[in-house]
Design an enzyme around this catalytic site. Sequence first.
Site, mmCIF file in Angstrom:
data_model
loop_
_atom_site.group_PDB
_atom_site.id
_atom_site.type_symbol
_atom_site.label_atom_id
_atom_site.label_comp_id
_atom_site.label_asym_id
_atom_site.label_seq_id
_atom_site.Cartn_x
_atom_site.Cartn_y
_atom_site.Cartn_z
ATOM 1 N N THR A 121 -25.436 -50.239 74.742
ATOM 2 C CA THR A 121 -25.975 -51.524 74.356
ATOM 3 C C THR A 121 -26.489 -52.100 75.664
ATOM 4 O O THR A 121 -26.328 -51.481 76.710
ATOM 5 C CB THR A 121 -24.814 -52.326 73.719
ATOM 6 O OG1 THR A 121 -24.420 -51.646 72.535
ATOM 7 C CG2 THR A 121 -25.105 -53.755 73.447
ATOM 8 N N ASP B 86 -21.538 -48.950 62.415
ATOM 9 C CA ASP B 86 -20.554 -49.991 62.715
ATOM 10 C C ASP B 86 -19.874 -50.546 61.461
ATOM 11 O O ASP B 86 -18.966 -51.373 61.560
ATOM 12 C CB ASP B 86 -21.202 -51.134 63.509
ATOM 13 C CG ASP B 86 -21.207 -50.846 65.014
ATOM 14 O OD1 ASP B 86 -20.564 -49.875 65.432
ATOM 15 O OD2 ASP B 86 -21.846 -51.605 65.760
#
Length: 565
Positions: free
Chosen positions: A374, A416
């Site tokens: 990320t 996720d």
Amino acid sequence: MKLNLKQSLFSLLAFTFLLTTSQLVAQTYAKNGMVVSANKIASQTGVDILKQGGNAIDAAIATAFSLAVVHPTAGNIGGGGFMVFMNSEGETTTIDFREKAPLAASETMFLDEDGKIKDNSNHKGLLSTGVPGTVAGLYFAHQKYGKLPWKDLVQPAVDLAENGFAFNWNLYGAAMDFSKVAEDYPFMATYFNNEKGEITQPDEVWKQSALANTLKQIRDQGRDGFYKGEVAQKIEDYMKANGGIITTEDLAEYDAIERKPIKGTYKGYDIYGMPPPSSGGVALIEMMNIMELVDWENIEFNSTEYVHVVAEAMRRAFADRAEFLGDPDFNLDMPLDRLISKAHAKNRFENLSMERASLSDSSKFGQIYDGKNTTHFSVIDKEGNAISMTYTLENGYGVKMGSKDLGFIFNNEMGDFNPVPGITNSGWQIGTKPNLVAPQKRMLSSMAPTIVAKDGKPYLIIGSPGGRTIINTVFQTTLNVLEFDMRIDKAIEAMKIHHQWSPDVLSFEKHLMSPDTRKALEAMGHTLRATGGLGALMGITIDTETGIITGASDSSRPEGAAIGY
Ligand code: GLY
């Protein structure tokens, strides 16, 4: 997985190079404004916008679009994320542009006939792609809070894609890795090529003409340049041809949302974080509340007691995360106020033994220990407006697929979600209801863009990549600054640990914990795992009396930079 290992090895080599050439990160000072990101070109883009009279929101938008060009492992227009914004008066808000599950998604979409995850499909292939949110989020932020014209903020990224920039060693390492798995990832196999169709070499100019064209549509048409018209149609066509389910309807219906921040306190400081669908703010504040109860006078930094008490706070916050958190638009009864209360921290602290590790009851809950791909950046402008923004494609280079016509990479954020309803095991899998897949639901995140205020003004702007480790590296860096008075570069580089309740493992940065501490922790019942490095923090502190801005980018991102003026 082989690829991830190689990428980590490459990062480790780059890190070692930095250490051996004594270029270890140092703090940067400024008076008027600063951008700290994982790429110096993107940081400079943001600072240029500040110098042109743009505010922190403008600089963040320009930095984000530039990262999508120069840092494509995580910088993106095909993913999503979160922005925390505090203005110079201390008023704070957040923008949620997390990806959403497509309309055709379902709770069991990743399962085979035996109820098991089919071929890693929640992370691999276009079924794992959520409806992207980045462009909508940046556009929303601009419409409500921006100052300079939208076009001026997208243009630097168009220029970088069209005219190119010097290919760096990290990109070269990724290009070499992908060339070896070309059959599995055909889009990535040619993604890094130059105009002659060969892998671009370090320092050679790398141009991305298809991405430049997509960015021009966004520049000229704003949000609609991505979610409607030609680009949206090409996304649907690509999805249909390659096993994906995102349609033009999904894109047209996507919306970014402004949400009230999660707020906590630590010894007089105010902490503002991201509310669900990120778990970052809630978990951070729960852990800081537990830390407030620790007798720090008698605990040395990095000692066995320090590691133990920090790990136990992590264990407890991650157990709550697993049980209670998900998309707030689908979970109307999440006990957020309770989780971030001082009373809850007291309850959690009372059963924390300073002698023994607690047990994670993994027959109930568990969490994925996932990738480090990320990216976070922090911004402060001349007026004192602050932005903390984290966005992602989930894994490095997301799903590693994209249309050659569009030139950008899609996320694999659907990974996720909790993949198998009702099944939680002692490994990584969790099956609780709040985070099961549903059409148009946002998957739970761990991203933790954070702003701490002192006397009502921005004092610390911090965040990190790292999957579930994000919460813990941001937590420790915040604690380092607020409790241990560390300068931002020291706070970022100091040893980090990670515990996520289940699996019941305490990870630590291999080169930074002494053998004696390790032995003592094992004797207390902790299961230790050495890891190469945790976090890639991009932080800024502002001296609230002198106004001096100090920034630092984590040495684990050799291309990163804190640039101020
Ligand atoms: N994909 C990383 C996160 O949102 O936590």
